[in-house]
Each structure stands twice: as C-alpha cells, then as structure tokens.
Write a protein that holds these residues in place. Structure first.
Motif, PDB file in Angstrom:
ATOM      1  N   VAL A 348       4.517   0.875   4.957  1.00 48.79           N
ATOM      2  CA  VAL A 348       4.881   2.038   4.145  1.00 48.79           C
ATOM      3  C   VAL A 348       3.649   2.919   3.947  1.00 48.79           C
ATOM      4  CG1 VAL A 348       5.826   2.846   1.957  1.00 48.79           C
ATOM      5  CG2 VAL A 348       6.642   0.694   2.945  1.00 48.79           C
ATOM      6  N   LEU A 349       3.781   4.184   4.323  1.00 46.60           N
ATOM      7  CA  LEU A 349       2.757   5.192   4.071  1.00 46.60           C
ATOM      8  C   LEU A 349       3.185   6.013   2.860  1.00 46.60           C
ATOM      9  CD1 LEU A 349       2.368   6.506   7.747  1.00 46.60           C
ATOM     10  CD2 LEU A 349       1.170   4.583   6.678  1.00 46.60           C
ATOM     11  N   ALA A 350       2.247   6.441   2.046  1.00 45.46           N
ATOM     12  CA  ALA A 350       2.555   7.258   0.869  1.00 45.46           C
ATOM     13  C   ALA A 350       1.700   8.514   0.901  1.00 45.46           C
ATOM     14  CB  ALA A 350       2.291   6.480  -0.419  1.00 45.46           C
ATOM     15  N   CYS A 351       2.330   9.664   0.632  1.00 45.47           N
ATOM     16  CA  CYS A 351       1.635  10.938   0.734  1.00 45.47           C
ATOM     17  C   CYS A 351       1.912  11.775  -0.508  1.00 45.47           C
ATOM     18  CB  CYS A 351       2.098  11.669   1.993  1.00 45.47           C
ATOM     19  SG  CYS A 351       1.245  13.224   2.280  1.00 45.47           S
ATOM     20  N   ARG A 352       0.877  12.469  -0.992  1.00 50.04           N
ATOM     21  CA  ARG A 352       1.031  13.334  -2.163  1.00 50.04           C
ATOM     22  C   ARG A 352      -0.043  14.420  -2.118  1.00 50.04           C
ATOM     23  NH1 ARG A 352       3.477  12.621  -7.288  1.00 50.04           N
ATOM     24  NH2 ARG A 352       3.160  14.559  -8.453  1.00 50.04           N
ATOM     25  N   PHE A 353       0.348  15.677  -2.332  1.00 48.54           N
ATOM     26  CA  PHE A 353      -0.601  16.794  -2.333  1.00 48.54           C
ATOM     27  C   PHE A 353      -1.369  16.852  -3.652  1.00 48.54           C
ATOM     28  CE2 PHE A 353       2.160  18.270   1.059  1.00 48.54           C
ATOM     29  CZ  PHE A 353       1.273  18.905   1.919  1.00 48.54           C
ATOM     30  N   PHE A 354      -2.647  17.286  -3.552  1.00 48.19           N
ATOM     31  CA  PHE A 354      -3.466  17.523  -4.743  1.00 48.19           C
ATOM     32  C   PHE A 354      -4.274  18.803  -4.546  1.00 48.19           C
ATOM     33  CE2 PHE A 354      -2.546  13.101  -5.359  1.00 48.19           C
ATOM     34  CZ  PHE A 354      -2.525  12.944  -6.739  1.00 48.19           C
ATOM     35  N   ASP A 358      -9.606  17.639  -6.581  1.00 46.32           N
ATOM     36  CA  ASP A 358      -9.082  16.864  -7.710  1.00 46.32           C
ATOM     37  C   ASP A 358      -9.222  15.380  -7.371  1.00 46.32           C
ATOM     38  OD1 ASP A 358      -7.821  15.762  -9.861  1.00 46.32           O
ATOM     39  OD2 ASP A 358      -5.807  16.511  -9.385  1.00 46.32           O
ATOM     40  N   PHE A 359     -10.469  14.907  -7.359  1.00 43.90           N
ATOM     41  CA  PHE A 359     -10.731  13.542  -6.924  1.00 43.90           C
ATOM     42  C   PHE A 359     -10.185  12.511  -7.904  1.00 43.90           C
ATOM     43  CE2 PHE A 359     -14.267  16.060  -5.039  1.00 43.90           C
ATOM     44  CZ  PHE A 359     -13.881  15.922  -3.718  1.00 43.90           C
ATOM     45  N   ALA A 360     -10.159  12.847  -9.189  1.00 39.58           N
ATOM     46  CA  ALA A 360      -9.632  11.898 -10.173  1.00 39.58           C
ATOM     47  C   ALA A 360      -8.145  11.657  -9.925  1.00 39.58           C
ATOM     48  CB  ALA A 360      -9.857  12.440 -11.585  1.00 39.58           C
ATOM     49  N   GLY A 361      -7.404  12.725  -9.651  1.00 40.69           N
ATOM     50  CA  GLY A 361      -5.984  12.571  -9.367  1.00 40.69           C
ATOM     51  C   GLY A 361      -5.738  11.796  -8.092  1.00 40.69           C
ATOM     52  N   VAL A 362      -6.522  12.107  -7.056  1.00 41.75           N
ATOM     53  CA  VAL A 362      -6.380  11.394  -5.783  1.00 41.75           C
ATOM     54  C   VAL A 362      -6.673   9.906  -5.968  1.00 41.75           C
ATOM     55  CG1 VAL A 362      -7.277  11.154  -3.434  1.00 41.75           C
ATOM     56  CG2 VAL A 362      -6.899  13.427  -4.402  1.00 41.75           C
ATOM     57  N   GLN A 363      -7.747   9.583  -6.715  1.00 48.20           N
ATOM     58  CA  GLN A 363      -8.115   8.185  -6.907  1.00 48.20           C
ATOM     59  C   GLN A 363      -7.021   7.421  -7.637  1.00 48.20           C
ATOM     60  OE1 GLN A 363     -11.094   6.648  -5.672  1.00 48.20           O
ATOM     61  NE2 GLN A 363      -9.704   4.950  -6.074  1.00 48.20           N
ATOM     62  N   ASP A 367      -5.053   4.275  -6.002  1.00 45.18           N
ATOM     63  CA  ASP A 367      -5.062   2.953  -6.641  1.00 45.18           C
ATOM     64  C   ASP A 367      -3.647   2.434  -6.853  1.00 45.18           C
ATOM     65  OD1 ASP A 367      -7.803   2.987  -6.709  1.00 45.18           O
ATOM     66  OD2 ASP A 367      -7.945   3.599  -8.806  1.00 45.18           O
ATOM     67  N   ILE A 368      -2.761   3.305  -7.344  1.00 44.16           N
ATOM     68  CA  ILE A 368      -1.383   2.863  -7.615  1.00 44.16           C
ATOM     69  C   ILE A 368      -0.652   2.564  -6.318  1.00 44.16           C
ATOM     70  CG2 ILE A 368       0.854   3.614  -8.531  1.00 44.16           C
ATOM     71  CD1 ILE A 368      -0.677   5.130 -10.707  1.00 44.16           C
ATOM     72  N   ALA A 369      -0.778   3.434  -5.316  1.00 45.42           N
ATOM     73  CA  ALA A 369      -0.092   3.197  -4.037  1.00 45.42           C
ATOM     74  C   ALA A 369      -0.573   1.901  -3.395  1.00 45.42           C
ATOM     75  CB  ALA A 369      -0.305   4.381  -3.105  1.00 45.42           C
ATOM     76  N   ARG A 370      -1.882   1.666  -3.412  1.00 42.77           N
ATOM     77  CA  ARG A 370      -2.426   0.458  -2.774  1.00 42.77           C
ATOM     78  C   ARG A 370      -2.041  -0.803  -3.533  1.00 42.77           C
ATOM     79  NH1 ARG A 370      -8.088   3.572  -1.617  1.00 42.77           N
ATOM     80  NH2 ARG A 370      -7.600   4.281   0.520  1.00 42.77           N
ATOM     81  N   SER A 371      -1.737  -0.680  -4.822  1.00 43.85           N
ATOM     82  CA  SER A 371      -1.308  -1.866  -5.579  1.00 43.85           C
ATOM     83  C   SER A 371       0.020  -2.400  -5.053  1.00 43.85           C
ATOM     84  CB  SER A 371      -1.190  -1.536  -7.074  1.00 43.85           C
ATOM     85  OG  SER A 371      -0.064  -0.702  -7.343  1.00 43.85           O
ATOM     86  N   PHE A 374       0.991  -0.023  -0.137  1.00 44.00           N
ATOM     87  CA  PHE A 374       1.263   1.188   0.616  1.00 44.00           C
ATOM     88  C   PHE A 374      -0.090   1.753   1.079  1.00 44.00           C
ATOM     89  CE2 PHE A 374       5.257   2.321  -2.118  1.00 44.00           C
ATOM     90  CZ  PHE A 374       5.872   1.154  -1.687  1.00 44.00           C
ATOM     91  N   ILE A 375      -0.077   2.479   2.181  1.00 48.23           N
ATOM     92  CA  ILE A 375      -1.280   3.146   2.669  1.00 48.23           C
ATOM     93  C   ILE A 375      -1.203   4.608   2.256  1.00 48.23           C
ATOM     94  CG2 ILE A 375      -2.615   3.785   4.701  1.00 48.23           C
ATOM     95  CD1 ILE A 375      -1.543   1.333   6.095  1.00 48.23           C
ATOM     96  N   PRO A 376      -2.122   5.081   1.390  1.00 43.63           N
ATOM     97  CA  PRO A 376      -1.995   6.434   0.845  1.00 43.63           C
ATOM     98  C   PRO A 376      -2.830   7.474   1.580  1.00 43.63           C
ATOM     99  CG  PRO A 376      -3.604   5.218  -0.430  1.00 43.63           C
ATOM    100  CD  PRO A 376      -3.166   4.297   0.697  1.00 43.63           C
ATOM    101  N   TYR A 377      -2.390   8.720   1.493  1.00 41.19           N
ATOM    102  CA  TYR A 377      -3.178   9.857   1.968  1.00 41.19           C
ATOM    103  C   TYR A 377      -2.793  11.089   1.161  1.00 41.19           C
ATOM    104  CZ  TYR A 377      -5.053  13.674   4.722  1.00 41.19           C
ATOM    105  OH  TYR A 377      -5.729  14.801   5.100  1.00 41.19           O
ATOM    106  N   SER A 378      -3.794  11.921   0.845  1.00 43.43           N
ATOM    107  CA  SER A 378      -3.543  13.126   0.070  1.00 43.43           C
ATOM    108  C   SER A 378      -4.106  14.345   0.777  1.00 43.43           C
ATOM    109  CB  SER A 378      -4.180  13.011  -1.317  1.00 43.43           C
ATOM    110  OG  SER A 378      -4.099  14.253  -1.985  1.00 43.43           O
ATOM    111  N   PRO A 379      -3.246  15.218   1.330  1.00 41.22           N
ATOM    112  CA  PRO A 379      -3.739  16.501   1.841  1.00 41.22           C
ATOM    113  C   PRO A 379      -4.070  17.418   0.665  1.00 41.22           C
ATOM    114  CG  PRO A 379      -1.521  15.975   2.657  1.00 41.22           C
ATOM    115  CD  PRO A 379      -1.801  15.071   1.512  1.00 41.22           C
ATOM    116  N   TRP A 380      -5.017  18.323   0.863  1.00 38.33           N
ATOM    117  CA  TRP A 380      -5.321  19.310  -0.164  1.00 38.33           C
ATOM    118  C   TRP A 380      -4.313  20.454  -0.089  1.00 38.33           C
ATOM    119  CZ3 TRP A 380      -8.247  16.939  -3.266  1.00 38.33           C
ATOM    120  CH2 TRP A 380      -9.405  16.236  -2.873  1.00 38.33           C
ATOM    121  N   THR A 381      -3.963  21.013  -1.242  1.00 34.45           N
ATOM    122  CA  THR A 381      -3.197  22.251  -1.225  1.00 34.45           C
ATOM    123  C   THR A 381      -4.133  23.376  -0.790  1.00 34.45           C
ATOM    124  OG1 THR A 381      -3.706  22.664  -3.545  1.00 34.45           O
ATOM    125  CG2 THR A 381      -1.649  21.524  -3.072  1.00 34.45           C
TER     126      THR A 381
END
Length: 527
Positions: A348-354, A358-363, A367-371, A374-381
């Motif tokens: 499962v891959l997880a993706c969310r824009f930030f 916004d490093f605090a939001g990405v982190q 952390d939650i996705a990896r718990s 899931f493998i997370p990635y965040s593209p920048w808006t």
C-alpha cells in the motif's frame, strides 16, 4: 452427535448454525464452519457481552481452524446497509453474507474475485521498495532527485534517455495510464467507438470538473479493454518500463451514483457489473505483462476486493492521516486493505499534498502512514495547485539494496576435492543490521551573514556510530547530502546573506545503517 457425524467421514465439512452463545464451546473441535445468524453488526464494539462472544468464536478459529461466518437479511436496495454490514463483519474477523430477503435468491454484492485456477506465478519485484515518487512532468533537472527513490511513477511521455537514466540507477519506473475516465478533448487511446463509452439512460456519462473534463468509459466493453491492453503493451511494456500504474480504474465502478440517478436495484446491478469489468481489465493487463509491476490508484473503498489477486501496489491518494482512528468507516476500510495486502502480498502506497516546506505536516503524515506499514510520499503544492510536477526528497529512507545476481556456474568446471582432515571453518558473525538512534538537533543558529552552526545530541548504537551526514535543501534537487562529520557540530559557510536554509542530520554506523532523520531546522543568515 456432531462427533459421530464427523467420524463418519473426516474429509467432509461439518457446519453448525448458531450456537455461538455457548454450544460452540463443546462442538468447536468437531466442526469446520460456524454460522452466526442475524449478526448484530449495528452494535459495533459497543456491547461487551457480544464482544466476549465474538472473541470466543474467533478463538475457535485459532484453536481448531473453525471458519466463522456471519449473515443477516438485508434488502438488495439497501446498499448503504450492506456496505456497513460487510465492512464491519470483515473488520471483526468474520466472513459476511447478506441474504436478499429470501433464501432462494443469490446476493453477489462484494463477492471477492476467485483467483484463476492456474494463475501465472508472480515473479516478484526486481528488488524491495521502501520509497516511491510520483512525478508526471519529469524534466532532466528532476532526475538526480528521483534517483533517491526505489519506485517512480511517471508519465508515458518520458524520454527514452530519462527512462534509462533512472533505471540505470536501480529505480523501478512504471508509467501512468488513465483507464475508465479519459480526457474529453485529448483521449490518449486510439480507435475508441461509441460502445466503449459508459451510457446510462441514453446519455454518455461525463466526469466533469474544473480541471478534468472527462468521459467515463465502460469496462464491460471487451473492445475498450482490448484497446487499453494493446496500448499498454505497445507504449509501456514494449518500451521497457518496469510496469504500469492504472489511474481512474475505480472511477466508474465506485462513483457511478454521483454521476447518474437510478433506482436502487438498477444501481446495485450496474455497480456490480462495472466492478467486475474493472477487475477483468486488471486481470487482462496482468496476463499481458506477467513479469511487469501492476499498480492502481485508489479503489481502496471496494474495487481492491476484486483486483487484489492481480496487483503489486495500490495507492491511497489523499490519505486522511489527520483523522487518525476517529472515523470508524475509515478504520474498517484500512483494516480490510491491510488484510488483503497480507493475503495477496501487495504493498500500500499513501500520498498526500502539502504546502511547500511544511516539513512538520509531512513528518506527521509519514509517521502515521508508516505505522500501518504504508509507504508514504508527499508532493508539494505548486502555486496552490495540486499536481505531480515536482520532487520532494524530505524523509526519503536509504535506497533498498539491489540484490546481486548469483554467478553463473561453469558446468565443465569440477569442484575441488574436499580435504576431510581440514578443520571446520568458523561461522561468520551475523551482519549488523541495527540502525543507530536518531540524533536530535539542539542548536541551529546564524553565526553571521554567511555561516550557520548546527549542534545535536550524540546518537547511540549497538556497535558504534561512525559519522553524521548533514543534508541541506537544494531548490532543484531536494534534500541532498551536504557534508559529513564525526563531531556533533557542523558550521556551514559561504552562504548568502538574509537567506533561509533547511537542514536535517542522520547518524550512520560502521555497517552503513542509517538512523531516522532529525526534525528539519530552518535558519536565516544575518544581514
């Protein structure tokens, strides 16, 4: 009595209806299935007595291999009720079935796809995947940053040079392809006819919004599926991509009620047919590329119940990490997805824009996705627009090692004789695979107009910490390794005045194991 029935022929199944209150404790060793009639899914986990009964039923599964089944009567028109019933029952470890009013009718709602009798063996991925990037607007300046990832999802328009450049660095590259929702003005596929569009009540169904005026396509159409499969073979597989990423595969099947109005019975029938058609398309693509990676976007609500036997990855786009476990419906969907991923061995891959930086939001998202593994990635808006046209290297774990191919043995070369009197060789010690603890930045200050000083707490390790790597954000390449040191301080020099710089630190031991990254610190140089 059940003991006597089972001893008649131990190879035959014995099933028991009800008896989940108490009888089960005496019959569990003699039965294969236990039916829970009128299952009270609407109570969730709110009733302690029911929770205890359910726990005892599930213990029979562990102790004797008893399969717990749950059923109740639900009208075929009550799709919301069936959705809740199936999701709740699955999340609680039982197998659900909704009786459509009378026992002489068959309800195929949410029926899992049975894998083919002789499925082609899945060869597995060339190497493990711990990170991914999705960038549909690849330019040459992105290539170095993209090489930090194990898996890259790109547009099929990527040049042969860019494709080979990424693959030569060990990146597995898969091509983005839209499927059941395609652009009205610029359809990618050639040879589409009227029968390939989705028609309801005599009208073509449009998926229109401000940025994507699309037509919905009909996955039930054999002709349309053939066009998609042939195009993927020619433009993706034959070009040397490692696989394909199917977007909008779930668009028609999971969202048709948002585009058209039908009576409940007709809507349930149409959704079931669209779901089967989309799953069939995934199956045919798998058969066309048995050694290729197959991934699809979304579909975690329901479609994955039908495509799970055929895929290597599913991406949860817009993953709602901020809700935590507060939403019961999401909890059920996530639990079902995790169970399917373990059963069918997909990731499962997880993706969310930030917003940019916004490093605090990405982190927090990572952390939650990896718990949940899931493998997370965040593209920048980009200028407030959500689009996959940049690369964010924040928090990318070290690249997964690419396994070496075993040497080809020369069949003509004989093994040297073994001297039985030679002393046995000592076993090599197990390799060190434990990562150091993460350092914590304690000071990040501007010394003057052209230098910044960082200090951090010392990391610990089961053997020893060898060095620290300092990463600094580059405007085009993302976070790149900027310096190494054996100390717990570092001064960055030759900087521009009144400029903000971003840093994080990683500890590395002698075996090359890297710690988790520190928090990102931003510092502005002085005037």
């Amino acid at each position: 009595m059940l003991n006597q029935i089972k001893t008649l022929n131990s190879a035959k199944y014995v099933a028991q209806n009800n008896g989940w209150r108490e009888l089960k404790n005496h019959t569990g060793q003699y039965i294969d299935f236990l039916f829970w009639s009128g299952y009270q899914d609407e109570l969730g986990n709110s009733n302690e007595w029911l929770n205890n009964q359910r726990a005892e039923v599930l213990s029979l599964k562990n102790q004797y291999g008893v399969v717990p089944l749950a059923y109740k009567e639900i009208s075929p028109e009550n799709t919301a009720g069936m959705e809740q019933f199936y999701s709740t029952v699955k999340s609680q470890g039982l197998i659900p079935y909704a009786i459509p009013g009378v026992y002489t009718e068959i309800n195929t709602y949410d029926l899992p796809v049975t894998p083919p009798d002789n499925p082609a063996p899945n060869p597995g991925l060339p190497h493990a995947v711990n990170s991914f990037v999705i960038n549909l607007g690849v330019s040459d300046q992105h290539l170095e940053a993209m090489k930090k990832f194990d898996l890259a999802i790109v547009g099929p328009e990527i040049s042969d040079y860019q494709l080979k450049e990424l693959q030569s660095a060990g990146v597995q590259v898969i091509a983005y392809m839209a499927t059941t929702s395609i652009d009205q003005q610029y359809p990618y596929y050639q040879g589409i006819t009227d029968e390939d569009y989705l028609w309801v009540n005599g009208k073509k169904v449009a998926n229109s919004n401000d940025y994507m005026p699309d037509w919905l396509m009909d996955p039930r159409s054999t002709h349309f599926r053939k066009i998609v499969v042939d195009t993927i073979k020619k433009d993706v597989f034959d070009r040397g991509f490692d696989g394909v990423y199917l977007d909008t595969l779930n668009q028609a099947a999971e969202y048709i009620e948002f585009y058209v109005s039908l009576d409940p019975t007709s809507m349930a029938k149409l959704k079931s047919e669209l779901m089967a058609g989309s799953a069939q398309l995934a199956k045919e693509i798998r058969e066309a590329g048995p050694n290729k990676i197959l991934a699809h976007n979304n579909g975690w609500r329901e479609l994955v119940n039908h495509t799970a036997p055929y895929i290597d990855f599913i991406m949860w786009e817009g993953y709602q990490y901020e809700l935590g476990t507060s939403d019961e419906w999401l909890n059920q969907k996530r639990s079902n997805l995790i169970n399917l991923s373990q059963e069918y061995d997909f990731t499962v891959l997880a993706c969310r824009f930030f917003d940019y930086n916004d490093f605090a939001g990405v982190q927090e998202f990572y952390d939650i996705a990896r718990s949940y593994e899931f493998i997370p990635y965040s593209p920048w808006t980009t200028n407030g627009q959500l689009w996959y046209n940049n690369v964010n290297t924040y928090g990318v774990p070290p690249r997964s090692p690419i396994p070496e191919q075993p040497p080809v043995e020369d069949p003509g070369e004989e093994e040297p004789p073994v001297d039985e009197e030679d002393p046995p060789t000592e076993e090599e010690p197990a390799p060190d695979t434990e990562r150091p603890s993460s350092p914590r930045i304690t000071t990040a200050t501007a010394v003057n107009s052209n230098s910044i000083k960082l200090s951090w707490q010392k990391s610990t390790d089961n053997v020893s910490v060898d060095q620290y790597k300092i990463y600094r954000l580059d405007s085009t390449k993302g976070f790149i390794e900027h310096a190494t040191t054996t100390d717990t301080t570092f001064t960055d020099t030759n900087l521009s005045k009144r400029t903000v710089y971003y840093y994080y630190v990683v500890a590395v031991d002698a075996a090359g194991n890297q710690s988790l990254i520190t928090e990102v610190k931003s510092v502005q140089t002085k005037r």
